[in-house]
Motif scaffolding. Structure first.
Motif, PDB file in Angstrom:
ATOM      1  N   LYS A 187      -3.886  -7.290  -4.441  1.00 10.54           N
ATOM      2  CA  LYS A 187      -5.158  -6.567  -4.381  1.00 10.54           C
ATOM      3  C   LYS A 187      -5.014  -5.139  -3.870  1.00 10.54           C
ATOM      4  O   LYS A 187      -6.002  -4.406  -3.798  1.00 10.54           O
ATOM      5  CB  LYS A 187      -6.135  -7.326  -3.471  1.00 10.54           C
ATOM      6  CG  LYS A 187      -6.523  -8.700  -3.979  1.00 10.54           C
ATOM      7  CD  LYS A 187      -7.479  -9.403  -3.050  1.00 10.54           C
ATOM      8  CE  LYS A 187      -6.805  -9.836  -1.766  1.00 10.54           C
ATOM      9  NZ  LYS A 187      -7.694 -10.660  -0.909  1.00 10.54           N
ATOM     10  N   GLU A 188      -3.793  -4.733  -3.502  1.00 10.94           N
ATOM     11  CA  GLU A 188      -3.611  -3.414  -2.913  1.00 10.94           C
ATOM     12  C   GLU A 188      -3.662  -2.294  -3.955  1.00 10.94           C
ATOM     13  O   GLU A 188      -3.364  -2.497  -5.131  1.00 10.94           O
ATOM     14  CB  GLU A 188      -2.288  -3.351  -2.148  1.00 10.94           C
ATOM     15  CG  GLU A 188      -2.375  -3.959  -0.767  1.00 10.94           C
ATOM     16  CD  GLU A 188      -3.523  -3.404   0.060  1.00 10.94           C
ATOM     17  OE1 GLU A 188      -3.649  -2.168   0.164  1.00 10.94           O
ATOM     18  OE2 GLU A 188      -4.308  -4.203   0.597  1.00 10.94           O
ATOM     19  N   VAL A 189      -4.004  -1.089  -3.450  1.00  8.70           N
ATOM     20  CA  VAL A 189      -4.103   0.135  -4.247  1.00  8.70           C
ATOM     21  C   VAL A 189      -5.005  -0.151  -5.458  1.00  8.70           C
ATOM     22  O   VAL A 189      -6.144  -0.564  -5.293  1.00  8.70           O
ATOM     23  CB  VAL A 189      -2.710   0.649  -4.677  1.00  8.70           C
ATOM     24  CG1 VAL A 189      -2.812   2.096  -5.135  1.00  8.70           C
ATOM     25  CG2 VAL A 189      -1.729   0.557  -3.503  1.00  8.70           C
ATOM     26  N   ASP A 190      -4.484  -0.013  -6.681  1.00  3.23           N
ATOM     27  CA  ASP A 190      -5.306  -0.301  -7.857  1.00  3.23           C
ATOM     28  C   ASP A 190      -4.882  -1.610  -8.514  1.00  3.23           C
ATOM     29  O   ASP A 190      -5.153  -1.857  -9.682  1.00  3.23           O
ATOM     30  CB  ASP A 190      -5.246   0.845  -8.870  1.00  3.23           C
ATOM     31  CG  ASP A 190      -3.824   1.148  -9.328  1.00  3.23           C
ATOM     32  OD1 ASP A 190      -2.879   0.581  -8.735  1.00  3.23           O
ATOM     33  OD2 ASP A 190      -3.656   1.938 -10.275  1.00  3.23           O
ATOM     34  N   GLY A 191      -4.198  -2.476  -7.734  1.00  2.00           N
ATOM     35  CA  GLY A 191      -3.763  -3.775  -8.233  1.00  2.00           C
ATOM     36  C   GLY A 191      -2.275  -3.819  -8.488  1.00  2.00           C
ATOM     37  O   GLY A 191      -1.685  -2.845  -8.968  1.00  2.00           O
TER      38      GLY A 191
ATOM     39  N   GLU B 191       4.249  -1.499  -9.362  1.00  2.00           N
ATOM     40  CA  GLU B 191       3.536  -2.078 -10.501  1.00  2.00           C
ATOM     41  C   GLU B 191       3.736  -3.587 -10.527  1.00  2.00           C
ATOM     42  O   GLU B 191       2.845  -4.336 -10.902  1.00  2.00           O
ATOM     43  CB  GLU B 191       4.018  -1.474 -11.812  1.00  2.00           C
ATOM     44  CG  GLU B 191       3.316  -2.078 -13.024  1.00  2.00           C
ATOM     45  CD  GLU B 191       3.446  -1.231 -14.272  1.00  2.00           C
ATOM     46  OE1 GLU B 191       3.092  -1.720 -15.348  1.00  2.00           O
ATOM     47  OE2 GLU B 191       3.895  -0.071 -14.167  1.00  2.00           O
TER      48      GLU B 191
ATOM     49  N   GLU C 147       3.196   1.177  -3.537  1.00  2.00           N
ATOM     50  CA  GLU C 147       2.404   1.219  -4.766  1.00  2.00           C
ATOM     51  C   GLU C 147       3.210   0.717  -5.972  1.00  2.00           C
ATOM     52  O   GLU C 147       3.358   1.410  -6.993  1.00  2.00           O
ATOM     53  CB  GLU C 147       1.871   2.630  -5.046  1.00  2.00           C
ATOM     54  CG  GLU C 147       0.940   3.166  -3.974  1.00  2.00           C
ATOM     55  CD  GLU C 147       0.318   4.496  -4.353  1.00  2.00           C
ATOM     56  OE1 GLU C 147       0.309   4.825  -5.560  1.00  2.00           O
ATOM     57  OE2 GLU C 147      -0.164   5.208  -3.456  1.00  2.00           O
TER      58      GLU C 147
ATOM     59  N   TYR D  21       0.835  -1.204   0.000  1.00  2.00           N
ATOM     60  CA  TYR D  21       0.000   0.000   0.000  1.00  2.00           C
ATOM     61  C   TYR D  21       0.872   1.257   0.000  1.00  2.00           C
ATOM     62  O   TYR D  21       0.574   2.239  -0.684  1.00  2.00           O
ATOM     63  CB  TYR D  21      -0.909  -0.012   1.216  1.00  2.00           C
ATOM     64  CG  TYR D  21      -1.858   1.179   1.282  1.00  2.00           C
ATOM     65  CD1 TYR D  21      -3.063   1.169   0.583  1.00  2.00           C
ATOM     66  CD2 TYR D  21      -1.531   2.302   2.033  1.00  2.00           C
ATOM     67  CE1 TYR D  21      -3.925   2.252   0.628  1.00  2.00           C
ATOM     68  CE2 TYR D  21      -2.386   3.394   2.096  1.00  2.00           C
ATOM     69  CZ  TYR D  21      -3.577   3.363   1.397  1.00  2.00           C
ATOM     70  OH  TYR D  21      -4.422   4.439   1.442  1.00  2.00           O
TER      71      TYR D  21
END
Length: 329
Positions: free
Chosen positions: A289-293, A217, A215, A212
């Protein structure tokens, strides 16, 4: 055996009590003059190559959890026996007649009330005759780690807590090689993050917080997997054949881009990579599953007798995993 690996393996580090392991990692990072941060969950995070304006804004995260399985004292009965709960997944039968050590140094012998009993049937005998005597040594809520010897047998190491101190060791050695090869590091156009995480055995809580905050990629989780190649067991993983790609488990299907990255590095090494489907969850299940994936995958070091006091790993697999990770970069 490398002194760093020996210190990591023998350090107390039950889930939620990773301080001693983290301090060993800090000591090595300070030797390398590498900056690090520690978040509220106790994760230790190293960021390399994150100078503004240099990267293409893609962040690559490598993780290995610091914690090991253990037990927590839930109740001390009138005879001084400590009733125990599990921190992490293990079979009660594997713990019986072994020793555990509480964080304050108190030793105890593990027993079970009935053959084939479950976790609630486990108790620890700390050599007292009553509750009052026990309370002079430990109290409810105190945690204990699995005790055992560290043995080297030719190309193998047998010890408790190899899961996942071996992963921490591999990440530290990767950082060391990057620091020593400054020109190589400067030519990498990605931000690199190495997260030594907490509480994996309590649902991967540390890894979730780290993902989280960073972040990323991409994330590659370094973990261990039971080979089940001993007599009478089923399975295809073997020691000394190199690390394995976990295609999927209960909580994660490896992202195809991560799979391609690992396979590309393995091809450069002419390494015949192993593939398997895992039964248990890993940190990747919470990270992706964190942030936007997050594009996530797990690379595993084969281990015999996982989650016992005598886990066994091949030195060859440790070296191959180190080399594979460096080739990914």
């Amino acid at each position: 055996m490398d002194g760093l690996l020996n210190r990591l393996v023998t350090a107390f580090g039950v889930s939620g009590h990773e301080d001693a392991v983290r301090n060993i990692i800090i000591e090595d990072l300070e030797r390398l003059q590498v900056n690090y941060t520690i978040d509220k969950m106790g994760n230790l995070i190293v960021a390399l190559n994150n100078k503004e304006g240099k990267q293409d804004n893609k962040k690559y995260m490598f993780t290995a959890h610091m914690d090991s399985i253990g037990m927590i004292c839930t109740y001390i009965d009138s005879k001084g026996f400590c009733r125990m709960g599990a921190l992490g997944g293990f079979k009660p039968a594997n713990m019986v007649n072994n020793f555990v050590q509480f964080e304050n140094g108190v030793l105890g012998r593990v027993g079970i009330e009935k053959d084939g009993g479950d976790i609630e049937d486990l108790f620890v005998d700390i050599a007292v005759n009553n509750r009052e005597g026990a309370l002079e040594k430990i109290k409810e809520g105190h945690v204990a780690s699995i005790n055992g010897y560290v043995l080297e047998n030719e190309d193998f190491i047998t010890a408790p807590n190899l899961d996942n101190r071996v992963g921490c060791y591999i990440l530290l050695k990767t950082i060391e090689k990057l620091v020593e090869n400054k020109e190589f590091l400067s030519n990498i156009d990605k931000e690199l993050y190495f997260a030594f995480t907490t509480q994996n055995n309590l649902g991967g809580r540390g890894a979730r917080a780290a993902a989280y905050a960073i972040e990323p990629e991409y994330c590659i989780v370094i973990d261990m997997e039971d080979t089940k190649d001993c007599i009478g067991a089923k399975g295809k993983l073997e020691l000394s054949k190199g690390p394995a790609i976990k295609i999927m488990d209960r909580t994660l299907i490896m992202h195809h881009e991560i799979k391609n990255i690992i396979e590309g590095a393995a091809n450069k090494m002419e390494l015949d990579i192993n593939y398997f489907v895992g039964e248990d969850a890993s940190e990747g299940g919470t990270i992706h599953k964190e942030v936007d994936g997050v594009k996530t995958g797990t690379l595993c070091i084969p281990c015999r007798y996982l989650h016992t006091n005598e886990e066994m790993v091949s030195f060859k697999d440790i070296e191959l995993t180190r080399e594979l990770i460096f080739n990914m970069l």
